[in-house]
Design an enzyme around this catalytic site. Structure first.
Site, PDB file in Angstrom:
ATOM      1  NE  ARG A 120      -3.676   2.372   2.612  1.00  0.00           N
ATOM      2  CZ  ARG A 120      -3.371   3.435   2.947  1.00  0.00           C
ATOM      3  NH1 ARG A 120      -2.921   3.029   4.482  1.00  0.00           N
ATOM      4  NH2 ARG A 120      -4.400   4.055   3.750  1.00  0.00           N
ATOM      5  CG  HIS A 126      -1.481   8.915   3.823  1.00  0.00           C
ATOM      6  ND1 HIS A 126      -1.688   7.890   3.592  1.00  0.00           N
ATOM      7  CD2 HIS A 126      -1.121   9.341   4.734  1.00  0.00           C
ATOM      8  CE1 HIS A 126      -1.460   7.261   5.061  1.00  0.00           C
ATOM      9  NE2 HIS A 126      -0.988   8.306   5.537  1.00  0.00           N
ATOM     10  CD  GLU A 172      -5.381   7.215  10.045  1.00  0.00           C
ATOM     11  OE1 GLU A 172      -5.181   8.208  10.505  1.00  0.00           O
ATOM     12  OE2 GLU A 172      -5.677   6.226  10.330  1.00  0.00           O
ATOM     13  CG  ASN A 210      -6.073   2.911   8.340  1.00  0.00           C
ATOM     14  OD1 ASN A 210      -6.073   2.317   7.857  1.00  0.00           O
ATOM     15  ND2 ASN A 210      -5.554   4.136   8.294  1.00  0.00           N
ATOM     16  CE1 TYR A 224      -0.803   1.858  13.888  1.00  0.00           C
ATOM     17  CE2 TYR A 224      -2.646   3.021  12.834  1.00  0.00           C
ATOM     18  CZ  TYR A 224      -1.517   2.330  12.043  1.00  0.00           C
ATOM     19  OH  TYR A 224      -1.212   3.232  11.419  1.00  0.00           O
ATOM     20  CD  GLU A 274      -2.162   3.970   8.727  1.00  0.00           C
ATOM     21  OE1 GLU A 274      -1.606   4.057   8.877  1.00  0.00           O
ATOM     22  OE2 GLU A 274      -2.494   4.813   7.051  1.00  0.00           O
TER      23      GLU A 274
HETATM   24  C1  GBH Z   1      -1.819   6.896  10.741  1.00  0.00           C
HETATM   25  O1  GBH Z   1      -2.530   7.300  11.978  1.00  0.00           O
HETATM   26  C2  GBH Z   1      -1.381   7.405   9.522  1.00  0.00           C
HETATM   27  O2  GBH Z   1      -2.347   7.013   8.715  1.00  0.00           O
HETATM   28  C3  GBH Z   1      -0.055   7.063   9.260  1.00  0.00           C
HETATM   29  O3  GBH Z   1      -0.099   8.104   8.424  1.00  0.00           O
HETATM   30  C4  GBH Z   1       0.631   7.387   9.796  1.00  0.00           C
HETATM   31  O4  GBH Z   1       2.080   6.929  10.486  1.00  0.00           O
HETATM   32  C5  GBH Z   1       0.302   5.839  11.211  1.00  0.00           C
HETATM   33  O5  GBH Z   1      -1.165   6.030  11.658  1.00  0.00           O
HETATM   34  C6  GBH Z   1       1.078   5.794  12.784  1.00  0.00           C
HETATM   35  O6  GBH Z   1       0.933   6.819  13.555  1.00  0.00           O
HETATM   36  O7  GBH Z   1      -3.496  12.531  19.826  1.00  0.00           O
HETATM   37  O8  GBH Z   1      -1.456  12.133  20.686  1.00  0.00           O
HETATM   38  O9  GBH Z   1      -2.524  10.072  19.578  1.00  0.00           O
HETATM   39  C7  GBH Z   1      -3.150   6.866  13.027  1.00  0.00           C
HETATM   40  C8  GBH Z   1      -4.005   7.538  14.107  1.00  0.00           C
HETATM   41  C9  GBH Z   1      -4.302   9.929  14.505  1.00  0.00           C
HETATM   42  C10 GBH Z   1      -2.083   8.160  15.555  1.00  0.00           C
HETATM   43  C11 GBH Z   1      -3.324  11.178  15.251  1.00  0.00           C
HETATM   44  C12 GBH Z   1      -1.846   9.858  16.435  1.00  0.00           C
HETATM   45  C13 GBH Z   1      -2.077  12.356  17.352  1.00  0.00           C
HETATM   46  C14 GBH Z   1      -1.187  12.306  18.595  1.00  0.00           C
HETATM   47  N1  GBH Z   1      -3.114   9.130  13.980  1.00  0.00           N
HETATM   48  N2  GBH Z   1      -3.035  11.024  16.313  1.00  0.00           N
HETATM   49  S1  GBH Z   1      -2.213  11.417  19.565  1.00  0.00           S
END
Ligand code: GBH
Length: 495
Positions: A84, A129, A174, A318, A320, A390
């Protein structure tokens, strides 16, 4: 349930595919090479270097613009079934609009796509992106509905130039992250480019233009390209799983608000038609209590609802982390400002018992929430084909012995197997974020997500696979999760 067995002896279904993801701004570098013009992230970083950890920039990043052959070699030796990647809008259209196509930029992606094809690696291509062309940003970016037609024009050019190589398109990555972190006042300390400080109107308008831009790009493909190119289109939506605070009488409401405001706001118009009713009602009611002549949430016409509804061929997810949720504001609480945070009413927090990581306080290992989320998406959005676009784990160490990442990915793959076998969820692919350590937005190069480490102090940007790379390669070739006792790496798993 808050536990998941790691030892999952079930095989991945034969059609299930494994891959990895990157994005253009995070890896390509060459910000002013080959006819590329600045995007909103270039300008944001060049003008506010202090906003990024260690004053890092994406100017060089992994230099994948010049080293993409090395990336493909890595994909090949890992046995990745797909890759991707995203296209840099300003590499293709230096003015953002269709007035000029930059052939050098087109050639770069054609070369990359051809090389992937030669190596039997399927591309999943994201059109956008987050790297918006500056001329479009200066017109208001995602607050100006004219962006919808410009995105459509850009999408059409990409289908025309690259469509013969691409069977899986992602229109937008996103949009939630953009609208919540770049077009709102939340949270003031975490601002993504262009760092607009907007009240709720801006956040909702951003959602409105994104959803409509996606729908237009879908219809253009459908009408003009699908018959010949036979590809499938979706978008990648971010979702956390929200777990209600135990024994909280408002827990279920908080959970529903959480799921709808983060995911439903974007998914419901596309998968079911119109905004989620809960949000329509809540925002209309709160707007009227505040004496506004109309709801802060822009209304779709009936024609628009029908036009947007069904513009998907699969679901890009996506995932996490999971968070706990509790109700913070009642529907009739009216603090002074019209923040979407207050509209949405919930507060999320991290349970201190969850395994956290060192690179972001919110990053936790909660695979059970992933299983719940997959089931929720299955139930709410017409049992779609889901490709996890993701999922991954970051740390601060450049060490090659990334047992923590293997544990995280292993547990999340196990959760997918559980969702498939126990719940009948149609998950057909898993994309690990990320192939390479790369420019991790506000945290620069300090947060490392790569299964391949990159030496950013070395001008060659030397790439070295980590243990997780070899572990993933073995999962891809055996199509089962290795038994801990027979695996090369002993895992300490405490849940
Ligand atoms: C993804 O975002 C992105 O698509 C990608 O580009 C990125 O590299 C990857 O995840 C890893 O982060 O509020 O303090 O957590 C994931 C969602 C939303 C996570 C915004 C970080 C901001 C900081 N992201 N968030 S915090």
């Amino acid at each position: 349930s808050t536990s998941v067995a790691y030892l999952n002896s079930k095989p991945f279904p034969p059609s299930f595919k494994f891959g990895v993801s990157t994005s253009a701004y995070q890896i390509e570098g060459a910000w002013n090479q080959g006819g590329r013009t600045p995007s909103v992230w270039d300008n944001f970083i060049h003008e506010n270097p202090e906003k990024i950890a260690n004053n890092d920039t994406g100017d060089v990043a992994c230099d994948s613009y010049n080293k993409y052959e090395q990336d493909v070699d890595l994909l090949k030796s890992m046995g990745a079934q797909f890759y991707r990647l995203s296209i840099s809008w300003t590499r293709i259209l230096p003015y953002g609009t269709a007035q000029k196509i930059n052939q050098e930029g087109v050639d770069y992606y054609v070369n990359l796509l051809k090389l992937l094809k030669e190596n039997n690696i399927e591309p999943i291509v994201t059109l956008y992106h987050w790297d918006l062309p500056m001329p479009l940003q200066e017109m208001g970016g995602w607050t100006n509905p004219d962006i919808i037609k410009y995105f459509g024009d850009y999408a059409r050019i990409c289908y025309k130039e690259f469509g013969q190589y691409v069977k899986y398109w992602v229109t937008l990555n996103e949009p939630q992250t953009t609208c919540f972190y770049a077009y709102s006042d939340n949270p003031p300390h975490v601002h993504f480019a262009p760092a607009y400080s907007l009240d709720a109107e801006g956040t909702y308008l951003c959602a409105y233009t994104h959803v409509k831009a996606h729908a237009l790009a879908y219809h253009i493909y459908d009408k003009e390209f699908r018959e010949h190119q036979q590809g499938k289109i979706s978008l990648s939506l971010l979702a956390r799983w929200f777990e209600p605070k135990p024994n909280d009488p408002n827990g279920e409401l908080a959970q529903e608000l959480g799921m709808q405001f983060q995911l439903g706001l974007f998914a419901h118009p596309i998968y079911n038609g119109n905004w989620p009713q809960l949000i329509i009602d809540r925002v209309a009611n709160r707007s009227s209590m505040q004496g506004l002549p109309q709801s802060r949430l822009p209304a779709f016409t009936k024609t628009e609802i029908d036009y947007i509804n069904g513009t998907y061929d699969w679901f890009g997810l996506n995932y996490y982390i999971t968070a706990m949720v509790e109700l913070q504001y009642q529907e009739d609480d009216l603090p002074g400002n019209a923040s979407y945070i207050v509209d949405q009413g919930f507060n999320s927090y991290t349970d201190s018992s969850w395994k956290a990581n060192k690179c972001n306080s919110k990053m936790v290992q909660t695979p059970w929430g992933f299983k719940n989320l997959l089931k929720w998406v299955h139930d709410h959005y017409n049992q779609p084909e889901i490709i996890v676009t993701e999922n991954g784990w970051c740390n601060h160490e450049s060490s090659l012995n990334d047992t923590d990442r293997i544990e995280y990915v292993g547990l999340h793959l196990s959760a997918i197997l559980d969702a498939i076998y126990d719940e009948g969820v149609n998950v057909t692919g898993y994309t690990q974020w990320s192939l390479l350590d790369n420019f991790e937005w506000l945290t620069g190069y300090s947060a490392k997500f790569g299964i391949v480490s990159v030496d950013f102090n070395d001008e060659n940007r030397t790439r070295t696979p980590r243990d997780s790379f070899y572990w993933y390669r073995d999962v891809i070739s055996t199509r089962i999760l290795p038994n801990v006792s027979s695996g090369a790496i002993a895992l300490q798993i405490s849940l």
